[in-house]
Motif scaffolding. Structure first.
Motif, mmCIF file in Angstrom:
data_model
loop_
_atom_site.group_PDB
_atom_site.id
_atom_site.type_symbol
_atom_site.label_atom_id
_atom_site.label_comp_id
_atom_site.label_asym_id
_atom_site.label_seq_id
_atom_site.Cartn_x
_atom_site.Cartn_y
_atom_site.Cartn_z
ATOM 1 N N LYS A 9 0.732 -1.285 -0.002
ATOM 2 C CA LYS A 9 -0.016 0.083 -0.018
ATOM 3 C C LYS A 9 0.793 1.061 0.020
ATOM 4 O O LYS A 9 0.363 2.353 -0.504
ATOM 5 C CB LYS A 9 -0.935 0.039 1.358
ATOM 6 N N ALA A 10 2.021 1.083 0.560
ATOM 7 C CA ALA A 10 2.771 2.187 0.762
ATOM 8 C C ALA A 10 3.582 2.634 -0.526
ATOM 9 O O ALA A 10 4.217 3.725 -0.747
ATOM 10 C CB ALA A 10 3.793 2.452 1.815
ATOM 11 N N GLU A 11 3.778 1.780 -1.489
ATOM 12 C CA GLU A 11 4.465 1.760 -2.587
ATOM 13 C C GLU A 11 3.672 3.187 -3.330
ATOM 14 O O GLU A 11 2.756 3.225 -3.506
ATOM 15 C CB GLU A 11 4.447 0.566 -3.470
ATOM 16 N N VAL A 12 4.617 3.733 -3.998
ATOM 17 C CA VAL A 12 4.518 5.099 -4.510
ATOM 18 C C VAL A 12 4.517 4.745 -6.126
ATOM 19 O O VAL A 12 5.009 4.101 -6.640
ATOM 20 C CB VAL A 12 5.516 6.236 -4.364
ATOM 21 N N ALA A 13 3.296 5.145 -7.037
ATOM 22 C CA ALA A 13 3.179 5.018 -8.042
ATOM 23 C C ALA A 13 4.415 5.533 -9.198
ATOM 24 O O ALA A 13 5.050 6.480 -8.513
ATOM 25 C CB ALA A 13 2.126 5.665 -8.831
ATOM 26 N N PRO A 14 4.838 4.906 -9.812
ATOM 27 C CA PRO A 14 5.975 5.424 -10.631
ATOM 28 C C PRO A 14 5.921 6.864 -11.138
ATOM 29 O O PRO A 14 4.802 7.140 -11.464
ATOM 30 C CB PRO A 14 6.418 4.396 -11.654
ATOM 31 N N PRO A 15 6.946 7.604 -10.875
ATOM 32 C CA PRO A 15 6.822 8.993 -11.293
ATOM 33 C C PRO A 15 6.645 8.985 -13.029
ATOM 34 O O PRO A 15 7.043 8.227 -13.859
ATOM 35 C CB PRO A 15 7.940 9.686 -11.140
ATOM 36 N N ASP A 19 12.511 16.602 -19.995
ATOM 37 C CA ASP A 19 13.438 16.160 -20.962
ATOM 38 C C ASP A 19 12.502 14.988 -21.865
ATOM 39 O O ASP A 19 12.496 15.094 -23.177
ATOM 40 C CB ASP A 19 14.606 15.694 -20.764
ATOM 41 N N GLN A 20 12.244 14.053 -21.186
ATOM 42 C CA GLN A 20 11.259 12.661 -22.006
ATOM 43 C C GLN A 20 10.348 13.396 -22.630
ATOM 44 O O GLN A 20 9.995 13.096 -23.694
ATOM 45 C CB GLN A 20 11.092 11.816 -20.997
#
Length: 122
Positions: free
Chosen positions: A98-104, A109-110
């Motif tokens: 649950k604590a995992e953050v969604a990938p940025p 630049d991308q």
């Protein structure tokens, strides 16, 4: 660097201190589970089952001179500790998921490179 200084750096590292804390807490937790088995599980579940089987005292269980009652109590103790640790680790893993953050998202630049690529495709 001297021996004392090297040992001091080794002993103060977080991993060593964390391991020491884990061992101390594990020892205390083992005492709690042992008490749970000896004071709760054995009188409520094991003793009635042993009385029904005709063996009322676990520690005095023997077979051909081998007293296996204490070993049986240690096995039950181990199973209880393993079960509680499994439940704790499963709960901790659930909390960590649950604590995992969604990938940025993509960086500026991308995004700019993606726009350039799309424009070149057109």
């Amino acid at each position: 660097m001297g021996f004392v200084q090297e040992f001091k750096e080794f002993a103060i590292k977080g991993n060593v201190v964390d391991l020491a804390v884990a061992v101390i807490i594990g020892g205390a937790f083992g005492k709690i589970v042992s008490s749970f088995v000896a004071d709760v599980i054995t009188p409520l579940i094991l003793n009635p089952a042993l009385k029904a089987a005709g063996a009322e005292n676990v520690a005095k269980l023997t077979w051909n001179g081998v007293t296996y009652g204490n070993f049986l109590a240690a096995v039950i103790d181990f199973i209880c500790i393993a079960l509680v640790l499994f439940i704790m680790i499963k709960g901790i893993n659930k909390i960590q998921k649950k604590a995992e953050v969604a990938p940025p998202g993509p960086t500026e630049d991308q995004k700019l490179l993606t726009e350039i690529r799309d424009l070149l495709k057109k």
